[in-house]
Design an enzyme around this catalytic site. Sequence first.
Site, PDB file in Angstrom:
ATOM      1  N   SER A  29      95.861  52.527  40.829  1.00 34.43           N
ATOM      2  CA  SER A  29      94.447  52.810  41.118  1.00 34.43           C
ATOM      3  C   SER A  29      93.521  51.931  40.292  1.00 34.43           C
ATOM      4  O   SER A  29      92.307  52.049  40.387  1.00 34.43           O
ATOM      5  CB  SER A  29      94.144  54.290  40.861  1.00 34.43           C
ATOM      6  OG  SER A  29      94.557  54.657  39.555  1.00 34.43           O
ATOM      7  N   ASN A 116      96.407  64.060  33.976  1.00 33.10           N
ATOM      8  CA  ASN A 116      95.860  64.965  34.994  1.00 33.10           C
ATOM      9  C   ASN A 116      94.545  65.613  34.555  1.00 33.10           C
ATOM     10  O   ASN A 116      93.568  65.640  35.315  1.00 33.10           O
ATOM     11  CB  ASN A 116      96.879  66.051  35.339  1.00 33.10           C
ATOM     12  CG  ASN A 116      98.143  65.462  35.938  1.00 33.10           C
ATOM     13  OD1 ASN A 116      98.199  64.265  36.199  1.00 33.10           O
ATOM     14  ND2 ASN A 116      99.152  66.295  36.144  1.00 33.10           N
ATOM     15  N   THR A 161      57.973  68.028  70.434  1.00 31.57           N
ATOM     16  CA  THR A 161      59.221  68.777  70.589  1.00 31.57           C
ATOM     17  C   THR A 161      59.888  68.132  71.800  1.00 31.57           C
ATOM     18  O   THR A 161      59.185  67.693  72.728  1.00 31.57           O
ATOM     19  CB  THR A 161      58.996  70.281  70.850  1.00 31.57           C
ATOM     20  OG1 THR A 161      58.251  70.413  72.074  1.00 31.57           O
ATOM     21  CG2 THR A 161      58.224  70.961  69.724  1.00 31.57           C
ATOM     22  N   HIS A 162      61.200  68.023  71.771  1.00 31.98           N
ATOM     23  CA  HIS A 162      61.946  67.319  72.832  1.00 31.98           C
ATOM     24  C   HIS A 162      61.457  65.880  72.988  1.00 31.98           C
ATOM     25  O   HIS A 162      61.550  65.321  74.082  1.00 31.98           O
ATOM     26  CB  HIS A 162      61.821  68.047  74.182  1.00 31.98           C
ATOM     27  CG  HIS A 162      62.035  69.529  74.096  1.00 31.98           C
ATOM     28  ND1 HIS A 162      63.264  70.123  74.282  1.00 31.98           N
ATOM     29  CD2 HIS A 162      61.174  70.531  73.795  1.00 31.98           C
ATOM     30  CE1 HIS A 162      63.156  71.428  74.121  1.00 31.98           C
ATOM     31  NE2 HIS A 162      61.901  71.706  73.807  1.00 31.98           N
ATOM     32  N   SER A 283      65.638  37.803  65.372  1.00 34.42           N
ATOM     33  CA  SER A 283      66.777  37.564  66.241  1.00 34.42           C
ATOM     34  C   SER A 283      67.025  36.066  66.296  1.00 34.42           C
ATOM     35  O   SER A 283      66.083  35.273  66.268  1.00 34.42           O
ATOM     36  CB  SER A 283      66.469  38.108  67.633  1.00 34.42           C
ATOM     37  OG  SER A 283      67.259  37.445  68.590  1.00 34.42           O
ATOM     38  N   LYS A 289      61.310  38.875  68.319  1.00 35.03           N
ATOM     39  CA  LYS A 289      61.893  40.098  67.778  1.00 35.03           C
ATOM     40  C   LYS A 289      61.646  40.297  66.288  1.00 35.03           C
ATOM     41  O   LYS A 289      61.680  39.364  65.507  1.00 35.03           O
ATOM     42  CB  LYS A 289      63.423  40.112  68.000  1.00 35.03           C
ATOM     43  CG  LYS A 289      63.848  40.289  69.432  1.00 35.03           C
ATOM     44  CD  LYS A 289      63.563  41.659  69.996  1.00 35.03           C
ATOM     45  CE  LYS A 289      64.452  42.742  69.423  1.00 35.03           C
ATOM     46  NZ  LYS A 289      65.849  42.579  69.828  1.00 35.03           N
ATOM     47  N   ASN A 291      63.338  43.186  63.939  1.00 36.89           N
ATOM     48  CA  ASN A 291      64.249  44.334  64.023  1.00 36.89           C
ATOM     49  C   ASN A 291      64.203  45.198  62.763  1.00 36.89           C
ATOM     50  O   ASN A 291      64.247  44.669  61.657  1.00 36.89           O
ATOM     51  CB  ASN A 291      65.679  43.853  64.249  1.00 36.89           C
ATOM     52  CG  ASN A 291      65.812  43.060  65.532  1.00 36.89           C
ATOM     53  OD1 ASN A 291      65.130  43.347  66.514  1.00 36.89           O
ATOM     54  ND2 ASN A 291      66.655  42.056  65.526  1.00 36.89           N
ATOM     55  N   GLU A 296      67.802  51.143  60.474  1.00 35.56           N
ATOM     56  CA  GLU A 296      69.008  51.211  61.327  1.00 35.56           C
ATOM     57  C   GLU A 296      70.273  51.350  60.477  1.00 35.56           C
ATOM     58  O   GLU A 296      71.172  52.118  60.796  1.00 35.56           O
ATOM     59  CB  GLU A 296      69.115  49.962  62.204  1.00 35.56           C
ATOM     60  CG  GLU A 296      68.137  49.956  63.353  1.00 35.56           C
ATOM     61  CD  GLU A 296      68.194  48.654  64.134  1.00 35.56           C
ATOM     62  OE1 GLU A 296      68.535  48.699  65.317  1.00 35.56           O
ATOM     63  OE2 GLU A 296      67.916  47.581  63.555  1.00 35.56           O
ATOM     64  N   TYR A 323      98.241  69.472  40.182  1.00 36.27           N
ATOM     65  CA  TYR A 323      97.902  68.081  40.461  1.00 36.27           C
ATOM     66  C   TYR A 323      98.919  67.450  41.409  1.00 36.27           C
ATOM     67  O   TYR A 323     100.124  67.668  41.288  1.00 36.27           O
ATOM     68  CB  TYR A 323      97.847  67.260  39.160  1.00 36.27           C
ATOM     69  CG  TYR A 323      97.602  65.790  39.441  1.00 36.27           C
ATOM     70  CD1 TYR A 323      96.305  65.308  39.588  1.00 36.27           C
ATOM     71  CD2 TYR A 323      98.666  64.910  39.628  1.00 36.27           C
ATOM     72  CE1 TYR A 323      96.072  63.984  39.890  1.00 36.27           C
ATOM     73  CE2 TYR A 323      98.437  63.580  39.939  1.00 36.27           C
ATOM     74  CZ  TYR A 323      97.143  63.112  40.072  1.00 36.27           C
ATOM     75  OH  TYR A 323      96.914  61.805  40.386  1.00 36.27           O
ATOM     76  N   GLN A 328      94.424  60.913  43.725  1.00 40.99           N
ATOM     77  CA  GLN A 328      93.954  59.565  43.397  1.00 40.99           C
ATOM     78  C   GLN A 328      93.079  59.004  44.518  1.00 40.99           C
ATOM     79  O   GLN A 328      92.253  58.131  44.292  1.00 40.99           O
ATOM     80  CB  GLN A 328      95.166  58.660  43.153  1.00 40.99           C
ATOM     81  CG  GLN A 328      94.826  57.267  42.708  1.00 40.99           C
ATOM     82  CD  GLN A 328      96.054  56.566  42.153  1.00 40.99           C
ATOM     83  OE1 GLN A 328      96.526  56.900  41.081  1.00 40.99           O
ATOM     84  NE2 GLN A 328      96.572  55.602  42.887  1.00 40.99           N
ATOM     85  N   LYS A 331      88.821  58.814  44.715  1.00 42.12           N
ATOM     86  CA  LYS A 331      87.879  57.940  44.033  1.00 42.12           C
ATOM     87  C   LYS A 331      87.100  56.996  44.934  1.00 42.12           C
ATOM     88  O   LYS A 331      85.872  56.899  44.828  1.00 42.12           O
ATOM     89  CB  LYS A 331      88.601  57.155  42.937  1.00 42.12           C
ATOM     90  CG  LYS A 331      88.881  58.056  41.782  1.00 42.12           C
ATOM     91  CD  LYS A 331      89.840  57.484  40.790  1.00 42.12           C
ATOM     92  CE  LYS A 331      90.494  58.620  40.064  1.00 42.12           C
ATOM     93  NZ  LYS A 331      91.348  59.467  40.920  1.00 42.12           N
TER      94      LYS A 331
HETATM   95  N1  ARG Z   1      95.436  57.568  38.615  1.00 42.27           N
HETATM   96  C1  ARG Z   1      95.641  58.966  38.692  1.00 42.27           C
HETATM   97  C2  ARG Z   1      94.582  59.603  39.575  1.00 42.27           C
HETATM   98  O1  ARG Z   1      93.665  58.937  39.936  1.00 42.27           O
HETATM   99  C3  ARG Z   1      95.578  59.572  37.330  1.00 42.27           C
HETATM  100  C4  ARG Z   1      96.410  60.783  37.147  1.00 42.27           C
HETATM  101  C5  ARG Z   1      97.837  60.441  37.286  1.00 42.27           C
HETATM  102  N2  ARG Z   1      98.671  61.534  36.961  1.00 42.27           N
HETATM  103  C6  ARG Z   1      99.959  61.550  37.310  1.00 42.27           C
HETATM  104  N3  ARG Z   1     100.638  62.550  36.951  1.00 42.27           N
HETATM  105  N4  ARG Z   1     100.472  60.593  38.027  1.00 42.27           N
HETATM  106  O2  ARG Z   1      94.640  60.757  39.946  1.00 42.27           O
END
Ligand code: ARG
Length: 463
Positions: A29, A116, A161-162, A283, A289, A291, A296, A323, A328, A331
């Site tokens: 990660s 974790n 409205t509408h 454009s 144009k 835009n 948008e 966990y 992961q 993120k």
């Molecule tokens: N990179 C992991 C995550 O984003 C961190 C925790 C990893 N823990 C494990 N037991 N593999 O969740």
Amino acid sequence: MAKNDTKKGNWSGRFNEPVTELVKRFTASIGFDHKLALYDIDGSLAHAEMLAAQKIITQKDLKAIQSGLKSIQKEILAGNFKWSTDLEDVHSNIEKRLIDKVGDAGKKLHTGRSRNDQVATDLKLWLRAVIDEIIQKIRLLQLSIVQLADKHQKTIMPGFTHLQVAQPVTFGHHLMAYYEMLQRDLTRFEDARKRMNHLPLGSAALAGTGYPIDRYRVAKKLKFADVCENSLDAVSDRDFAIEFTFAGSLLMTHLSRFSEELIIWSSAMIGFVEIADRFCTGSSIMPQKKNPDVPELVRGKTGRVTGHLMGLLMLMKAQPLAYNKDNQEDKEPLFDTANTLLDVLTIYADMLKGITVNEKNMKEAALKGYATATDLADYLVSKGIAFKDAHEIVAKVVNAAIKKKCNLSELKLDELKKFSKVISNDIYSHLTLEGSIKSKNHIGGTSFEQVKKSINKAKQRLK
Ligand code: ARG
């Protein structure tokens, strides 16, 4: 895959066989979670300080850890830190660097802690800072709205409205509707922040730890209001990510509606507003144009953020306690949501400062659409006619005006009297746009007086 394509993970004393390059890349990660680095260090500093206070590590070890982490902090800020995929994630990268720098003391930092509870803590620290920034930006956007509404307290436009002309309102009133939506968004982020502000650290991998830790001390240091009460929940909970993304999705939904209106209003067919050139593009083929790209894209990005919300909900839906590596995957959607919201809020506040309003077109549209027909019905009711009957009478008056190609206030008194004899000369103050607007004079109504009041109240709040 050839044997020399593989490399043994540095964390593993237990494995006989190294992971393949693909598995390494697949499970790592670090490509995105390096964003958490400074929060990871804050968490580690608080954890180490507690370990020393509880005599789990020595003061000497603490000093070494602190100086090592501080110098890593500097390397990160200077952009000199080398992130390695071999080390999987931000936590292992920093820990390895610490050990390289300070030796054995660095190996003690992970006492009573797991990645974790560490990652859950990092993520909350990061998100808390993001929420604070988002709240500030919502307020700046509200300020832009209030400033534009202030200029247009008395600008008359059709209310719809509408998407059909319904009743006249002021443009100020219309804009303040978005202020209200954003106020609810703002409090939603505040709520989410409160609920997430409990410390996961100390839960270790899932069960807690045998060391005599002091979780409240760490919570205080990291400005958490409390500690998570259940270790299994603490390491696996991602409600805060979902709540944040939901608050973001709803905020985007509101701005998407606003964008849709700006797009319609700025089309040459409607011509209510013009968006400053710096928010538009031309454009490559049609020279005439202009835009409205920014609104948008805001409308488009609403799909993206709401997609992240769905992704996070699905991510969590079948995970057993506690966990799992699935987490992961929280993120990237979360980071992308934050980036999108911050950009959108900034650009929107600026864009509203560059809106020019065509008051004449707005007023003409209200006149064309028989926007005061309901006022005529209300007038008849005030003269003793039942609303249902009044509605019927007015429908006929509108038909007559359509045939004559005039608006309601241009009909002569004797023409009007043909539809109902209760109509007299005082009708005209009700049939004008101004008369209609002035009559809606209660809290929440569109009268000039009420709009001014709500603008002043908002200004007070934004101080
Ligand atoms: N990179 C992991 C995550 O984003 C961190 C925790 C990893 N823990 C494990 N037991 N593999 O969740």
